[in-house]
Design an enzyme around this catalytic site. Structure first.
Site, PDB file in Angstrom:
ATOM      1  N   LYS A  35     -22.570  45.591  46.397  1.00  0.00           N
ATOM      2  CA  LYS A  35     -21.183  45.169  46.512  1.00  0.00           C
ATOM      3  C   LYS A  35     -20.362  45.825  45.410  1.00  0.00           C
ATOM      4  CE  LYS A  35     -18.378  40.976  46.263  1.00  0.00           C
ATOM      5  NZ  LYS A  35     -18.302  39.590  45.929  1.00  0.00           N
TER       6      LYS A  35
ATOM      7  N   GLU B 157     -31.658  46.709  38.597  1.00  0.00           N
ATOM      8  CA  GLU B 157     -31.178  45.352  38.905  1.00  0.00           C
ATOM      9  C   GLU B 157     -31.823  44.846  40.196  1.00  0.00           C
ATOM     10  OE1 GLU B 157     -29.291  43.010  37.784  1.00  0.00           O
ATOM     11  OE2 GLU B 157     -28.009  43.821  36.208  1.00  0.00           O
TER      12      GLU B 157
ATOM     13  N   SER C  22     -12.766  42.522  49.646  1.00  0.00           N
ATOM     14  CA  SER C  22     -11.357  42.257  49.939  1.00  0.00           C
ATOM     15  C   SER C  22     -10.462  43.475  49.751  1.00  0.00           C
ATOM     16  CB  SER C  22     -10.878  41.117  49.043  1.00  0.00           C
ATOM     17  OG  SER C  22     -11.049  41.451  47.675  1.00  0.00           O
TER      18      SER C  22
ATOM     19  N   LYS D 173     -24.131  44.227  41.939  1.00  0.00           N
ATOM     20  CA  LYS D 173     -22.721  43.870  42.085  1.00  0.00           C
ATOM     21  C   LYS D 173     -21.953  44.521  40.948  1.00  0.00           C
ATOM     22  CE  LYS D 173     -19.634  39.895  42.301  1.00  0.00           C
ATOM     23  NZ  LYS D 173     -19.560  38.435  42.309  1.00  0.00           N
TER      24      LYS D 173
ATOM     25  N   TYR E  42     -14.746  41.095  56.527  1.00  0.00           N
ATOM     26  CA  TYR E  42     -13.646  40.291  57.061  1.00  0.00           C
ATOM     27  C   TYR E  42     -13.280  40.752  58.461  1.00  0.00           C
ATOM     28  CZ  TYR E  42     -13.600  38.963  52.219  1.00  0.00           C
ATOM     29  OH  TYR E  42     -14.004  38.506  50.996  1.00  0.00           O
TER      30      TYR E  42
ATOM     31  N   CYS F 226     -21.953  30.861  43.143  1.00  0.00           N
ATOM     32  CA  CYS F 226     -21.392  31.303  41.880  1.00  0.00           C
ATOM     33  C   CYS F 226     -20.592  30.144  41.316  1.00  0.00           C
ATOM     34  CB  CYS F 226     -20.522  32.538  42.024  1.00  0.00           C
ATOM     35  SG  CYS F 226     -20.322  33.339  40.419  1.00  0.00           S
TER      36      CYS F 226
ATOM     37  N   ARG G 178      -9.784  37.403  44.582  1.00  0.00           N
ATOM     38  CA  ARG G 178      -9.498  36.426  43.523  1.00  0.00           C
ATOM     39  C   ARG G 178      -8.293  35.578  43.882  1.00  0.00           C
ATOM     40  NH1 ARG G 178     -11.514  40.400  38.727  1.00  0.00           N
ATOM     41  NH2 ARG G 178     -13.659  40.256  39.421  1.00  0.00           N
TER      42      ARG G 178
HETATM   43 ZN   LIG Z   1     -18.362  34.525  40.165  1.00  0.00          ZN
END
Ligand SMILES: [Zn+2]
Length: 373
Positions: free
Chosen positions: A298, A283, A324, A245, A363, A120, A255
């Site tokens: 996601k 998608e 996250s 997503k 994680y 990305c 972020r």
């Molecule tokens: Zn991105």
């Protein structure tokens, strides 16, 4: 059959029997461990909102990867924090980019580990968006633009409000309208972004990344990446596409971890609307047609129905990303003593697996692997 012939509790009596009849099994080789690589040496900086998750310099990332591998985790996915950001995401595709450096070092030190590369641009763009921003330039001065968004009465209130509060209120409202006008005036340029995503993918694969995982949600990116990989002779590099997503509040802590919050606007114009499961199927279908080898949903926990629908409909290996925010919620509640951390952690992972994901990005990879050993 009715009670007493049908007594499911017979099969719940002991841990051994429960294990024997378990319909859903977790194994460490289903986990992919996300890692954030940053410049420097000996850096191990904890992400404030994700206790136990770190920004790691290449040397530390190698150690972490070795540890994960020794616990039975066979795969990591790498995200990069470049030392500089710009408007063409140079850090994403440069030969000496931070993820490229990490990939080379990991391939050397832990050759059996499967290296996935998140593709990305947001982490490398100064504005934090996932593609090239084409702004429609304001045709006039800021003041003129503000005035134009107001009715004559509002305009008068701004300058000649009866009280100070009234004036303040009118000015605040004008500022909000202005912000909206600015946000509406930017656009992500899909097609020029594809070129950078393709370039990034080739660069990562050349550096040793085994699986290319585009997460940007630009239209046509899987085809563009596939074409570029093939043209570079990288025909054996598979693509795991972040096919469905969703634009999600659960990405907040990431972020901070990846320093990739958009500086203006949000990502709703390219990420999916959380209300749409049929659109998610479209998608995914599009990405498969473009050449995706594996697909991903996601976030995971708030979208278990999407995972289940994707599993029922498509035959490709299906991944889900426990993001996250999912992690941070468990951690925060556990720190308060409100839930049993390990129990909730494993229950959340089992639920993702049960919904139909065979690959889980989490994680918790290392810790869950320890518990499963
Ligand atoms: Zn991105």
């Amino acid at each position: 059959m009715a009670f007493p012939c049908n007594a499911p509790r017979r099969l719940r009596r002991t841990a051994e029997i429960r294990n024997l009849v378990s319909e859903t099994r977790l194994t460490p080789d289903a986990f992919v461990y996300p890692m954030f690589v940053c410049p420097g040496e000996g850096v191990r900086k904890e992400v404030r909102s994700m206790p136990g998750v770190f920004n790691l310099s290449v040397d530390e990332a190698v150690k972490e990867a070795q540890e994960a591998h020794s616990l039975g985790v066979r795969s990591v996915i790498l995200f990069g924090l470049p030392d500089k950001k710009d408007l063409v995401a140079t850090g994403a595709w440069a030969e000496d980019g931070i993820v490229q450096q990490a990939a080379r070092a990991m391939k050397r030190e832990v050759p059996e580990l499967i290296l996935m590369g998140d593709v990305c641009l947001c982490e490398y763009m100064s504005h934090g968006h996932c593609g090239i921003v084409k702004s429609n330039p304001m045709p006039k001065s800021l003041g003129a633009a503000v005035r134009d968004t107001m009715t004559p009465a509002q305009r008068i209130a701004t300058v000649r409000g009866k009280s100070k509060e009234e004036k303040e209120k009118a000015i605040k409202a004008a500022a909000e309208r202005m912000a909206k006008a600015v946000m509406a005036s930017f656009e992500i340029d899909n097609d020029s972004s594809l070129e950078l995503l393709a370039r990034t993918s080739v660069s990562l694969a050349k550096a040793g990344i085994d699986v290319i995982a585009p997460s940007d949600m630009m239209d046509g990116r899987v085809a563009a990446i596939r074409r570029a990989l093939d043209e570079a002779g990288l025909i054996n590099t598979p693509i795991l596409s972040y096919a469905a997503k969703f634009a999600s509040g659960y990405y907040g802590p990431f972020r901070e971890a990846a320093d990739s919050a958009p500086q203006f606007g949000d990502r709703r114009s390219y990420q999916m609307d959380g209300a749409n499961v049929r659109e998610a199927m479209r998608e995914i279908e599009a990405d498969i047609e473009e050449g995706a080898d594996m697909i991903m949903v996601k976030p995971a926990l708030p979208y278990l129905d999407v995972i289940a629908a994707a599993r029922a409909r498509f035959d490709l290996p299906l991944a889900a990303y426990q993001v996250s925010g999912e992690y941070a919620m468990i951690e925060a509640a556990a720190q308060n003593g409100w839930i049993e951390r390990e129990r909730v952690m494993m229950e959340s992972l089992v639920s993702i697996r049960r919904a139909g994901a065979s690959i889980i990005l989490t994680y918790y990879a290392k810790e869950a692997a320890k518990l499963l050993a």
